[in-house]
Write an enzyme that holds these catalytic residues in place. Structure first.
Site, mmCIF file in Angstrom:
data_model
loop_
_atom_site.group_PDB
_atom_site.id
_atom_site.type_symbol
_atom_site.label_atom_id
_atom_site.label_comp_id
_atom_site.label_asym_id
_atom_site.label_seq_id
_atom_site.Cartn_x
_atom_site.Cartn_y
_atom_site.Cartn_z
ATOM 1 C CB CYS A 1 6.773 -1.818 15.764
ATOM 2 S SG CYS A 1 8.430 -1.277 15.328
ATOM 3 C CB CYS B 1 1.815 1.486 8.714
ATOM 4 S SG CYS B 1 2.393 3.101 9.113
ATOM 5 C CB CYS C 1 7.524 -4.806 8.373
ATOM 6 S SG CYS C 1 8.881 -3.990 9.262
ATOM 7 C CD GLU D 1 -1.494 -0.260 3.590
ATOM 8 O OE1 GLU D 1 -2.023 -1.351 3.840
ATOM 9 O OE2 GLU D 1 -1.800 0.786 4.165
ATOM 10 C CB CYS E 1 3.269 7.834 2.450
ATOM 11 S SG CYS E 1 3.708 6.621 3.715
ATOM 12 C CB CYS F 1 3.421 -1.526 13.342
ATOM 13 S SG CYS F 1 3.519 -1.279 11.571
HETATM 14 N N1 SAH Z 1 9.947 0.922 9.384
HETATM 15 C C1 SAH Z 1 10.010 2.344 9.331
HETATM 16 C C2 SAH Z 1 8.953 3.017 8.496
HETATM 17 C C3 SAH Z 1 7.547 2.517 8.518
HETATM 18 S S1 SAH Z 1 6.261 3.038 9.546
HETATM 19 C C4 SAH Z 1 10.008 2.912 10.717
HETATM 20 O O1 SAH Z 1 9.911 2.167 11.679
HETATM 21 O O2 SAH Z 1 10.174 4.113 10.846
HETATM 22 C C5 SAH Z 1 6.098 4.764 9.623
HETATM 23 C C6 SAH Z 1 5.807 5.227 11.029
HETATM 24 O O3 SAH Z 1 4.483 4.883 11.489
HETATM 25 C C7 SAH Z 1 6.768 4.657 12.052
HETATM 26 O O4 SAH Z 1 7.142 5.669 12.927
HETATM 27 C C8 SAH Z 1 5.894 3.620 12.742
HETATM 28 O O5 SAH Z 1 6.404 3.298 14.013
HETATM 29 C C9 SAH Z 1 4.567 4.336 12.779
HETATM 30 N N2 SAH Z 1 3.407 3.477 13.005
HETATM 31 C C10 SAH Z 1 3.190 2.204 12.610
HETATM 32 N N3 SAH Z 1 1.991 1.769 13.022
HETATM 33 C C11 SAH Z 1 1.424 2.777 13.695
HETATM 34 C C12 SAH Z 1 0.177 2.931 14.378
HETATM 35 N N4 SAH Z 1 -0.700 1.945 14.453
HETATM 36 N N5 SAH Z 1 -0.058 4.135 14.935
HETATM 37 C C13 SAH Z 1 0.837 5.139 14.864
HETATM 38 N N6 SAH Z 1 2.024 5.051 14.255
HETATM 39 C C14 SAH Z 1 2.323 3.872 13.674
#
Ligand code: SAH
Length: 350
Positions: free
Chosen positions: A120, A337, A116, A96, A109, A123
């Site tokens: 995290c 994301c 991934c 996406e 974006c 996420c």
């Molecule tokens: N892997 C990279 C980029 C991808 S995510 C990274 O970790 O930076 C882009 C951003 O969105 C990251 O800061 C991630 O931690 C955040 N993110 C992912 N899921 C989220 C959610 N459910 N709510 C808020 N931020 C989120």
């Protein structure tokens, strides 16, 4: 030659294309012509490359391909025009991307991997693990396809979709070189942001590539202990080392650092968290982006309310830190994301 054996030319830098031309007995200057057709005129077939001899066009069509993404689903926000795209890749995997409309123009974006593997906790992208890396051409393809659908140039790119860009380093660097190339896609590298969860060796490597992009660190916690609760990667690369690498990035590139901080109720937004966070970034030339965590169906994290977010921001501001609460684009087509892809996979029985 089967499709898969043909060279996906969008992933080649100009230097590589020149090398390939020479290896196949062609004139080197042809590479520049092809590169311009691909990245300036956005040709979709070799047939369009009318300043190349017909024999070369035929050879290219036989040995190479220009991969294109297929838009499986497009959601458009009624409130701010933000669009979310589900793109199918040539192998059937879906990714996406998001297109946002700002006063300064369009910002894309994009994803860097299918899924991934960073894990995290909050996420959605990481739930099914990492299927594979995206090629540079597939990253370029997302920007291209969105510009094509919008009928407008995209001036900013953030690599904040699914995937960890520094876990796909070679393809990322190739993508950045082509995007920033004055003979290629002609974006200013300063208008590209790479967001990482903190892969220390590759932050240091990127600092030496002469690619002055903005680097954003997904910080999300003010201490190693708290960060570990949200981000397993902190075990491999402790917070102190990540912060050192970020300082090093600033010193070597002169680019102001961005910190992403997703606010999770009861986890990282207490007054003590604000103090610890302020101490942590003290003296750094940086900006903090506060993001109310996006609730993910499969996860149980909640966001602070508006007052909670504001209070946290004020605490940081009082300490002289540059901080904003990220404006949420496309609220009505919500989905953090990886959520669009997840709902697609869930509904198609994956
Ligand atoms: N892997 C990279 C980029 C991808 S995510 C990274 O970790 O930076 C882009 C951003 O969105 C990251 O800061 C991630 O931690 C955040 N993110 C992912 N899921 C989220 C959610 N459910 N709510 C808020 N931020 C989120």
């Amino acid at each position: 030659m089967s499709d898969a054996d043909r060279i996906p030319v969008l992933s080649l830098t100009l230097g590589e294309l020149e090398q390939w031309m020479e290896q196949t007995g062609q004139k080197k200057f042809r590479a520049r012509q092809i590169y311009e057709w691909l990245h300036v005129r956005h040709a979709r077939s070799f047939d369009e490359m009318t300043n190349l001899p017909k024999a070369l066009r035929e050879e290219l069509a036989a040995k190479c391909r220009i991969p294109a993404l297929d838009a499986v689903e497009v959601l458009t926000s009624q409130t701010d025009g933000t669009q979310k795209f589900l793109f199918a890749l040539e192998d059937g995997n879906v990714i996406e991307s998001v297109l946002m409309r700002y006063h300064y123009g369009l910002s894309a974006c994009i994803s860097s991997q299918v899924g991934c593997r960073m894990g995290c906790r909050f996420c959605a992208s990481t739930i099914g693990g990492c299927i594979r890396n995206l090629s540079a051409g597939e990253m370029i393809g997302q920007v291209r396809k969105m510009a094509e659908i919008a009928g407008e140039r995209i001036g900013h790119v953030v690599i904040m979709g699914s995937g960890e860009p520094l876990d796909n380093y070679e393809n990322l660097v190739r993508f950045l070189r082509i995007m920033g190339d004055p003979d290629g896609e002609r974006l200013s590298l300063r208008d590209i942001t790479v967001s990482t969860c903190g892969i220390v060796p590759n932050i240091r490597r990127l600092a030496g590539e002469d690619l002055p992009v903005t680097l954003a660190l997904s910080l999300h916690a003010p201490s190693q202990e708290k960060r570990l609760r949200l981000m397993p990667i902190a075990k491999k690369y402790p917070l102190a080392d990540v912060m050192d690498a970020m300082r090093d990035y600033y010193e070597r590139t002169g680019r102001r650092i961005t910190f992403e901080y997703s606010c999770v109720e009861g986890e990282n937004t207490s007054p003590q968290d604000a103090q610890m966070l302020a101490d942590l970034v003290q003296g750094m030339n940086c900006h903090i982006n506060l993001i109310p965590v996006n609730p993910v169906t499969e996860r149980s994290y909640a966001r602070p309310d508006r007052q909670g977010m504001e209070a946290f921001r004020r605490k940081l501001e009082k300490r002289g830190i540059s901080v904003t609460i990220r404006r949420e684009m496309g609220r009505d087509i919500n989905g953090a994301c990886g959520q669009l892809r997840r709902s697609y996979l869930n509904s198609s029985g994956d």
